[in-house]
Design a protein around this motif. Structure first.
Motif, PDB file in Angstrom:
ATOM      1  N   GLU A 171       0.837  -1.192   0.000  1.00  0.00           N
ATOM      2  CA  GLU A 171       0.000   0.000   0.000  1.00  0.00           C
ATOM      3  C   GLU A 171       0.873   1.243   0.000  1.00  0.00           C
ATOM      4  O   GLU A 171       1.847   1.337   0.773  1.00  0.00           O
ATOM      5  CB  GLU A 171      -0.916   0.027   1.229  1.00  0.00           C
ATOM      6  CG  GLU A 171      -1.964  -1.067   1.266  1.00  0.00           C
ATOM      7  CD  GLU A 171      -3.117  -0.790   0.329  1.00  0.00           C
ATOM      8  OE1 GLU A 171      -3.227   0.357  -0.174  1.00  0.00           O
ATOM      9  OE2 GLU A 171      -3.905  -1.724   0.079  1.00  0.00           O
ATOM     10  N   GLU A 172       0.530   2.191  -0.839  1.00  0.00           N
ATOM     11  CA  GLU A 172       1.285   3.446  -0.888  1.00  0.00           C
ATOM     12  C   GLU A 172       1.151   4.195   0.437  1.00  0.00           C
ATOM     13  O   GLU A 172       0.072   4.277   1.012  1.00  0.00           O
ATOM     14  CB  GLU A 172       0.757   4.321  -2.025  1.00  0.00           C
ATOM     15  CG  GLU A 172       1.535   5.603  -2.225  1.00  0.00           C
ATOM     16  CD  GLU A 172       1.063   6.395  -3.435  1.00  0.00           C
ATOM     17  OE1 GLU A 172       1.786   7.313  -3.853  1.00  0.00           O
ATOM     18  OE2 GLU A 172      -0.032   6.085  -3.964  1.00  0.00           O
ATOM     19  N   GLY A 173       2.263   4.681   0.935  1.00  0.00           N
ATOM     20  CA  GLY A 173       2.255   5.466   2.159  1.00  0.00           C
ATOM     21  C   GLY A 173       1.934   4.674   3.412  1.00  0.00           C
ATOM     22  O   GLY A 173       1.557   5.267   4.440  1.00  0.00           O
ATOM     23  N   ALA A 174       2.068   3.376   3.361  1.00  0.00           N
ATOM     24  CA  ALA A 174       1.677   2.536   4.502  1.00  0.00           C
ATOM     25  C   ALA A 174       2.489   2.872   5.741  1.00  0.00           C
ATOM     26  O   ALA A 174       3.711   3.030   5.671  1.00  0.00           O
ATOM     27  CB  ALA A 174       1.836   1.069   4.145  1.00  0.00           C
ATOM     28  N   ARG A 175       1.809   2.922   6.862  1.00  0.00           N
ATOM     29  CA  ARG A 175       2.465   3.090   8.162  1.00  0.00           C
ATOM     30  C   ARG A 175       2.408   1.801   8.965  1.00  0.00           C
ATOM     31  O   ARG A 175       3.021   1.691  10.016  1.00  0.00           O
ATOM     32  CB  ARG A 175       1.795   4.228   8.947  1.00  0.00           C
ATOM     33  CG  ARG A 175       1.933   5.580   8.297  1.00  0.00           C
ATOM     34  CD  ARG A 175       3.365   6.069   8.360  1.00  0.00           C
ATOM     35  NE  ARG A 175       3.510   7.381   7.749  1.00  0.00           N
ATOM     36  CZ  ARG A 175       3.876   7.601   6.488  1.00  0.00           C
ATOM     37  NH1 ARG A 175       4.116   6.561   5.702  1.00  0.00           N
ATOM     38  NH2 ARG A 175       3.999   8.813   6.002  1.00  0.00           N
ATOM     39  N   GLY A 176       1.634   0.859   8.467  1.00  0.00           N
ATOM     40  CA  GLY A 176       1.519  -0.422   9.142  1.00  0.00           C
ATOM     41  C   GLY A 176       0.763  -1.406   8.276  1.00  0.00           C
ATOM     42  O   GLY A 176       0.052  -1.019   7.336  1.00  0.00           O
ATOM     43  N   VAL A 177       0.923  -2.680   8.558  1.00  0.00           N
ATOM     44  CA  VAL A 177       0.144  -3.728   7.894  1.00  0.00           C
ATOM     45  C   VAL A 177      -0.382  -4.664   8.972  1.00  0.00           C
ATOM     46  O   VAL A 177       0.173  -4.743  10.070  1.00  0.00           O
ATOM     47  CB  VAL A 177       0.991  -4.529   6.873  1.00  0.00           C
ATOM     48  CG1 VAL A 177       1.502  -3.637   5.763  1.00  0.00           C
ATOM     49  CG2 VAL A 177       2.139  -5.275   7.549  1.00  0.00           C
ATOM     50  N   THR A 178      -1.450  -5.369   8.647  1.00  0.00           N
ATOM     51  CA  THR A 178      -1.985  -6.374   9.551  1.00  0.00           C
ATOM     52  C   THR A 178      -1.791  -7.744   8.923  1.00  0.00           C
ATOM     53  O   THR A 178      -2.333  -8.022   7.845  1.00  0.00           O
ATOM     54  CB  THR A 178      -3.470  -6.117   9.837  1.00  0.00           C
ATOM     55  OG1 THR A 178      -3.617  -4.831  10.457  1.00  0.00           O
ATOM     56  CG2 THR A 178      -4.031  -7.189  10.768  1.00  0.00           C
ATOM     57  N   ALA A 179      -1.002  -8.570   9.583  1.00  0.00           N
ATOM     58  CA  ALA A 179      -0.724  -9.915   9.086  1.00  0.00           C
ATOM     59  C   ALA A 179      -1.470 -10.925   9.939  1.00  0.00           C
ATOM     60  O   ALA A 179      -1.476 -10.812  11.171  1.00  0.00           O
ATOM     61  CB  ALA A 179       0.775 -10.201   9.123  1.00  0.00           C
ATOM     62  N   TYR A 180      -2.055 -11.899   9.274  1.00  0.00           N
ATOM     63  CA  TYR A 180      -2.669 -12.998  10.004  1.00  0.00           C
ATOM     64  C   TYR A 180      -1.611 -14.058  10.242  1.00  0.00           C
ATOM     65  O   TYR A 180      -1.004 -14.576   9.298  1.00  0.00           O
ATOM     66  CB  TYR A 180      -3.844 -13.591   9.221  1.00  0.00           C
ATOM     67  CG  TYR A 180      -4.501 -14.748   9.957  1.00  0.00           C
ATOM     68  CD1 TYR A 180      -5.243 -14.516  11.105  1.00  0.00           C
ATOM     69  CD2 TYR A 180      -4.367 -16.059   9.507  1.00  0.00           C
ATOM     70  CE1 TYR A 180      -5.843 -15.566  11.796  1.00  0.00           C
ATOM     71  CE2 TYR A 180      -4.959 -17.116  10.186  1.00  0.00           C
ATOM     72  CZ  TYR A 180      -5.696 -16.860  11.334  1.00  0.00           C
ATOM     73  OH  TYR A 180      -6.273 -17.891  12.023  1.00  0.00           O
ATOM     74  N   LEU A 181      -1.384 -14.388  11.512  1.00  0.00           N
ATOM     75  CA  LEU A 181      -0.452 -15.452  11.884  1.00  0.00           C
ATOM     76  C   LEU A 181      -1.269 -16.688  12.234  1.00  0.00           C
ATOM     77  O   LEU A 181      -2.045 -16.667  13.187  1.00  0.00           O
ATOM     78  CB  LEU A 181       0.407 -15.026  13.080  1.00  0.00           C
ATOM     79  CG  LEU A 181       1.227 -13.749  12.900  1.00  0.00           C
ATOM     80  CD1 LEU A 181       2.069 -13.466  14.145  1.00  0.00           C
ATOM     81  CD2 LEU A 181       2.119 -13.827  11.678  1.00  0.00           C
ATOM     82  N   PRO A 182      -1.146 -17.764  11.463  1.00  0.00           N
ATOM     83  CA  PRO A 182      -2.015 -18.929  11.651  1.00  0.00           C
ATOM     84  C   PRO A 182      -1.449 -19.904  12.669  1.00  0.00           C
ATOM     85  O   PRO A 182      -0.315 -19.794  13.136  1.00  0.00           O
ATOM     86  CB  PRO A 182      -2.018 -19.554  10.253  1.00  0.00           C
ATOM     87  CG  PRO A 182      -0.636 -19.262   9.733  1.00  0.00           C
ATOM     88  CD  PRO A 182      -0.269 -17.902  10.284  1.00  0.00           C
ATOM     89  N   GLY A 183      -2.254 -20.906  12.986  1.00  0.00           N
ATOM     90  CA  GLY A 183      -1.791 -22.014  13.814  1.00  0.00           C
ATOM     91  C   GLY A 183      -2.119 -21.829  15.273  1.00  0.00           C
ATOM     92  O   GLY A 183      -1.465 -21.046  15.963  1.00  0.00           O
ATOM     93  N   LYS A 184      -3.084 -22.599  15.762  1.00  0.00           N
ATOM     94  CA  LYS A 184      -3.528 -22.456  17.152  1.00  0.00           C
ATOM     95  C   LYS A 184      -2.402 -22.650  18.152  1.00  0.00           C
ATOM     96  O   LYS A 184      -2.316 -21.929  19.147  1.00  0.00           O
ATOM     97  CB  LYS A 184      -4.648 -23.470  17.427  1.00  0.00           C
ATOM     98  CG  LYS A 184      -5.203 -23.440  18.836  1.00  0.00           C
ATOM     99  CD  LYS A 184      -6.301 -24.469  19.019  1.00  0.00           C
ATOM    100  CE  LYS A 184      -6.824 -24.461  20.446  1.00  0.00           C
ATOM    101  NZ  LYS A 184      -7.879 -25.496  20.658  1.00  0.00           N
ATOM    102  N   ASP A 185      -1.524 -23.602  17.883  1.00  0.00           N
ATOM    103  CA  ASP A 185      -0.426 -23.875  18.814  1.00  0.00           C
ATOM    104  C   ASP A 185       0.914 -23.384  18.289  1.00  0.00           C
ATOM    105  O   ASP A 185       1.958 -23.778  18.797  1.00  0.00           O
ATOM    106  CB  ASP A 185      -0.352 -25.383  19.077  1.00  0.00           C
ATOM    107  CG  ASP A 185      -1.630 -25.904  19.715  1.00  0.00           C
ATOM    108  OD1 ASP A 185      -2.143 -25.228  20.619  1.00  0.00           O
ATOM    109  OD2 ASP A 185      -2.110 -26.973  19.282  1.00  0.00           O
ATOM    110  N   GLU A 186       0.879 -22.527  17.243  1.00  0.00           N
ATOM    111  CA  GLU A 186       2.121 -22.066  16.625  1.00  0.00           C
ATOM    112  C   GLU A 186       2.622 -20.796  17.295  1.00  0.00           C
ATOM    113  O   GLU A 186       1.856 -20.019  17.892  1.00  0.00           O
ATOM    114  CB  GLU A 186       1.897 -21.778  15.138  1.00  0.00           C
ATOM    115  CG  GLU A 186       1.409 -22.959  14.331  1.00  0.00           C
ATOM    116  CD  GLU A 186       2.549 -23.823  13.823  1.00  0.00           C
ATOM    117  OE1 GLU A 186       3.592 -23.908  14.488  1.00  0.00           O
ATOM    118  OE2 GLU A 186       2.378 -24.419  12.753  1.00  0.00           O
TER     119      GLU A 186
END
Length: 951
Positions: free
Chosen positions: A767-782
């Motif tokens: 994203e242009e000018g991004a100040r942050g991103v939201t990442a999904y981290l998977p895995g219940k026990d990860e």
């Protein structure tokens, strides 16, 4: 300085006029919609639920490995032959062809790596309504319903897949044209035959017209009902200024598939669209027809350069796949509903579940050929990959250098320009492995030649690169300049190797050289001749560090319909329409074979292609074509490569920076950061764009780009091991999260982040000018560790990550061990003997494992078991290295110079025991704030056995 159009001349002016409409954007009017494609429009008009096809159960023959059964169309009495096979590995194959075609219909050759081995079929039950067969594995059955014909694959109480459940099977039989003499004669014969039938058939037997004896001499009659339905486009079709003669008339095939319980389907690349395929009820179907689309539009189902007719269906319980083996123009309709539709009466001992069950319905429509479909029944994603690989092969194992960084533009001007760019990388301390030359390096667009003024001494140029352990790629396109002073053209013409037009003369079209011929790569003798042109004594100026790029191989014909070849062109007795989507596959096949042969079969080739089909993974790499320097094109590169990976083609990348237009410095940096974590990493730019070598955007941006490229090089051991694994198994290198977390619905539609193998999760900033991103981290026990900060995060969360321009959000999975090389040099070959650092990321059970694969990096000697393949394990505070292939033999000078353990506790001492029972105490540092343990200079050879105990 000459303008762009002055430099390129009248051919480019013509093409620009054809493909552009005043801006850098595709003119969609140059490409067909379904309504403008006569066969698609006809097939799409078939009414659901009114199938005219019945299964003639009395014709059934069952052997140990094969079911054959005739189908009849009650509207025209044409019979089809259905063949059903159970294949090894939980695959079912269904073929449908005309029982008695006027002439053979095209069946795709060379894509399957072998005739698939079969498994036993057995009859469970049969009555007047249908038959039930056992498929052997896990109580799987196939149910063939007779009236109307329908085929269901069932496992236990679950319907996995249904064929013709919506009644959309369509099979246009070959026939004689009604206004020809031959038609009139044959119709007269058929009419007489009809009179004989009426006289001798029993009115008391309603099935009398189903008997074999009632067939006319051949399937050429056109009933009165059919005559009334003859439409424009059945025997001739015009689009814009191009007319397609259709000497064989209408020959389309279509079939619908229902997928109960499925809401997410993927695949059928190549499209510039989301990873999850969309429903097409309100618009055009997805189109599979290899086309040269000049700066394609995003988020629509238009055809692009490649066509891989493979779709994957996934839900939390199962993954399945459909491989539609047809190389003609194909359209794929997708619809979705929630109605449970499957009831089988007395043949089943249950009623299909709740009416709320989601369902996806898919219809495939192809212009010609036969129905030949492989139903890959999983049940896991890995098993579907394995099933598809067993049919079409795995990703070619590339030379290690090709996993490095590639620098390209249209065009580097001359040898001095190449030398200056090469020197610029050294001056700015940016590694690279390949520099590329586009079409301008040739003598007047004559491939296998060099411009005598600009590239007068190609071997001198190549030797200069070789001295630095670098390489070059030169373009070789399949359109051949029609010029009697050009050796390649003369030989192809004299040998009769050109594709012919409908009148039998050599087919000619316009492309970069002007008037061009198109070699018939479907011919094995043509491919063998082409391969021979890469021999060092044939391709003058070439050396062992020169590799090849096949562009324009859809094929691109600037003055052809839809910028491609006329469908009535001839490959021997077959029309181009039958095999269009195979052309680029064959071009890459012949080119790869040429690079192998020139080394006497020793060296692995590297060939980049634009057009692909099923099986192209066996031949090299692909890129996503003529993209643009826009943020949305950066974003779409992720789902485009993920889609290709799902259908076997792992070696995928997009032009870094965008081919058209000029990126801002921010976009260029973000594209380098994204490309560094995609399989094929190449910067490329259009001739008319300003130069954009990595050091031309100011020192701050140069530093950011340098860091991204250097990160790529540190991970080369991991990339190489992933590609070896892909070569062995067919599993994608770059994969969607749902492949590893198939029961987590939160992953099913994600396509702005991805996994490399199991162990690296990448969420690029797009994203242009991004100040942050939201990442999904998977895995219940990860747990996941930020590779830059080593900060630990739990799985099953949406993690907000503040970003600056230097940020590339990448996470290593807890439970993994990744080897890296941190001494980055000017090319991958310069790093061959450099040491490794092992990154050990512990999971919640304080365990981890990983692999290391080493060979010579460029030959086929690994097939002779000349390699090192080791497994690293950390458990009970012991880290060990063991040999996974004891009978393989290879030596390396590389050693382990550092081990970094993430999520560790501080030990009191660390003891190393080597294979010869020598023990050493090792030095270490411990960062208590981040729980990071660093073990310095353990010094073991990378190919040795050892154990390391933390006390």
């Amino acid at each position: 300085m000459a303008t762009f159009t002055e430099r390129m001349g009248p051919v480019l002016l013509f093409w620009l006029g054809l493909c552009l409409s005043g801006t850098w954007a595709v003119d969609k009017g140059n490409f067909k919609t379904c309504d403008q494609s006569a066969f698609c429009k006809r097939q799409r008009a078939i009414t659901p639920g009114e199938s005219p096809y019945r299964a003639l159960l009395e014709t059934m023959e069952l052997t140990n490995t094969k079911l054959t059964l005739q189908l009849i169309n009650d509207n025209n009495k044409v019979r089809l032959l259905l063949e059903l096979y159970r294949l090894q590995g939980n695959i079912t194959r269904v073929k449908i062809n005309e029982l008695k075609p006027l002439k053979p219909r095209y069946e795709v050759p060379d894509v399957l790596i072998r005739e698939p081995p079969t498994e036993p079929l057995s009859l469970l039950s049969q009555d007047e309504n249908g038959v039930v067969l056992s498929l052997g594995a896990e109580s799987q059955r196939v149910i063939v319903s007779a009236r109307p014909f329908r085929l269901d694959i069932v496992e236990g109480r679950d319907v996995l897949m249904s064929l013709n459940s919506r009644g959309l099977l369509g099979f246009e039989h070959l026939r004689m044209r009604k206004d020809t003499f031959s038609y009139k004669v044959t119709s007269t014969v058929a009419s007489v035959w009809d009179n004989i039938k009426r006289v001798f058939s029993s009115q008391a037997d309603p099935e009398a017209d189903n008997k074999e004896a009632t067939d006319p001499p051949s399937q050429v009659e056109t009933t009165k009902e059919e005559e009334e339905k003859v439409e424009d486009g059945m025997w001739e079709e015009t689009f814009k200024s191009h007319t397609d003669s259709k000497p064989n008339g209408p020959s389309a095939v279509s079939l619908d598939f229902s997928l109960p319980g499925v809401e997410h389907v993927y695949g059928i690349p190549e499209h510039a669209d989301t990873l999850k395929l969309k429903t097409t009820d309100s618009g055009d179907p997805y189109r599979l027809y290899n086309l040269d689309v000049f700066q394609y539009e995003l988020y629509n189902p238009m055809a692009l350069y490649g066509s891989v007719p493979v779709m994957l269906a996934h839900n939390a319980q199962r993954t399945t796949g459909i491989f539609w083996l047809n190389a003609a123009e194909t359209w794929v309709d997708i619809s979705s509903n929630t109605a449970g539709k499957t009831v089988f009466g007395k043949m089943l001992d249950y009623v299909q579940g709740s009416s709320e069950t989601p369902q996806t319905d898919v219809r495939w429509i192809s212009e010609s050929g036969i129905i030949d479909v492989f139903l890959m029944l999983g049940p896991t994603p890995r098993e579907v990959f394995s099933q598809y690989a067993s049919l079409t092969g795995t990703q070619a194992f590339p030379p290690l250098a090709s996993l490095g960084y590639h620098q390209c533009r249209w065009n580097y001007n001359d040898q001095e320009d190449v030398r200056a760019v090469d020197a610029g990388f050294d001056e700015h301390d940016i590694p690279y492995d390949f520099i590329w030359l586009d079409i301008e390096h040739t003598d007047g667009k004559r491939y296998f030649t060099w411009d005598p003024h600009k590239f007068a001494s190609p071997k001198e140029m190549l030797q200069g690169l070789m001295d630095k352990k670098r390489k070059m790629v030169a373009i070789v396109d399949p359109h051949i300049k029609v010029d009697t002073n050009y050796k390649i053209h003369n030989e192809i013409r004299s040998r009769g190797f050109y594709i012919k037009n409908k009148d039998g003369a050599d087919y000619e079209g316009w492309c970069w050289p002007g008037s061009a011929g198109y070699p018939d790569f479907t011919r094995p003798d043509m491919r063998a001749w082409w391969a021979g042109q890469f021999a060092y004594d044939q391709y003058e100026g070439s050396m062992e560090n020169l590799y090849t790029w096949n562009d324009m191989n859809e094929p691109s014909v600037f003055n052809g319909p839809e910028v491609t070849m006329h469908k009535d062109a001839l490959h021997g007795s077959w029309e181009h329409r039958d095999m269009h989507n195979l052309y680029g596959f064959y071009v890459q096949m012949a080119t790869a074979q040429g690079l192998i042969e020139r080394s006497g079969g020793v060296e692995r080739p590297f060939v980049l292609t634009r057009a692909v089909f099923a099986g192209s993974q066996r031949l090299g790499a692909v890129w996503t074509g003529d993209n643009a320097a826009e943020w949305d094109h950066l974003k779409i590169s992720i789902p485009m490569c993920l889609s290709l990976g799902l259908v076997g083609i792992s070696f995928c990348g997009a032009d870094v920076g965008g081919f058209f237009k000029s990126p801002s410095s921010e976009l260029l940096v973000r594209w380098y950061q994204t490309g560094a974590y995609q399989p094929f990493f190449r910067a490329h730019a259009h001739l008319d764009t300003p130069r954009r070598e990595p050091w031309l955007f100011g020192p701050e941006n140069t530093a950011l780009i340098r860091e991204a490229v250097r990160q790529r090089y540190t991970f080369l051991p991991y990339w190489y091991q992933l590609f070896y694994h892909a070569y062995q198994t067919g599993e994608p290198v770059m994969r969607p999260l749902w492949v590893e977390y198939p029961q987590d619905p939160a992953t099913f539609a994600l396509d702005d982040e991805f996994l490399l193998g199991r162990d690296l999760l990448v969420h690029p900033v797009t994203e242009e000018g991004a100040r942050g991103v939201t990442a999904y981290l998977p895995g219940k026990d990860e747990v996941w560790f930020d590779i830059h900060t080593f900060q630990k995060h739990n799985g099953v969360q949406n993690l907000y990550i503040p970003v600056t321009m230097s940020s590339i959000p990448v996470f290593q999975r807890g439970g993994s061990i990744i080897p890296r090389k941190l001494r980055v040099r000017r090319s991958s070959a310069c790093m061959e003997d450099d040491p490794y650092t092992l990154y050990v990321a512990l999971d919640n059970r304080r365990t981890a494992e990983g692999e290391l694969y080493i060979d010579d990096g460029h030959t086929f000697n690994f097939e002779k078991r000349e390699f090192i393949h080791r497994k690293f394990s950390f458990t009970n505070n012991v880290l060990s290295s063991v040999n996974l292939e004891p009978d393989a033999q290879f030596t390396t000078k590389s050693w382990v110079e550092r081990i970094i353990i993430l999520g560790a506790s501080k030990p009191s001492k660390i003891t190393l025991r080597t294979a010869d029972d020598q023990e050493n105490q090792l030095e270490f540092d411990f960062d208590a704030s981040m729980s990071v343990l660093t073990i310095r200079k353990p010094g073991m050879n990378a190919g040795a056995d050892w154990t390391m105990t933390l006390q």
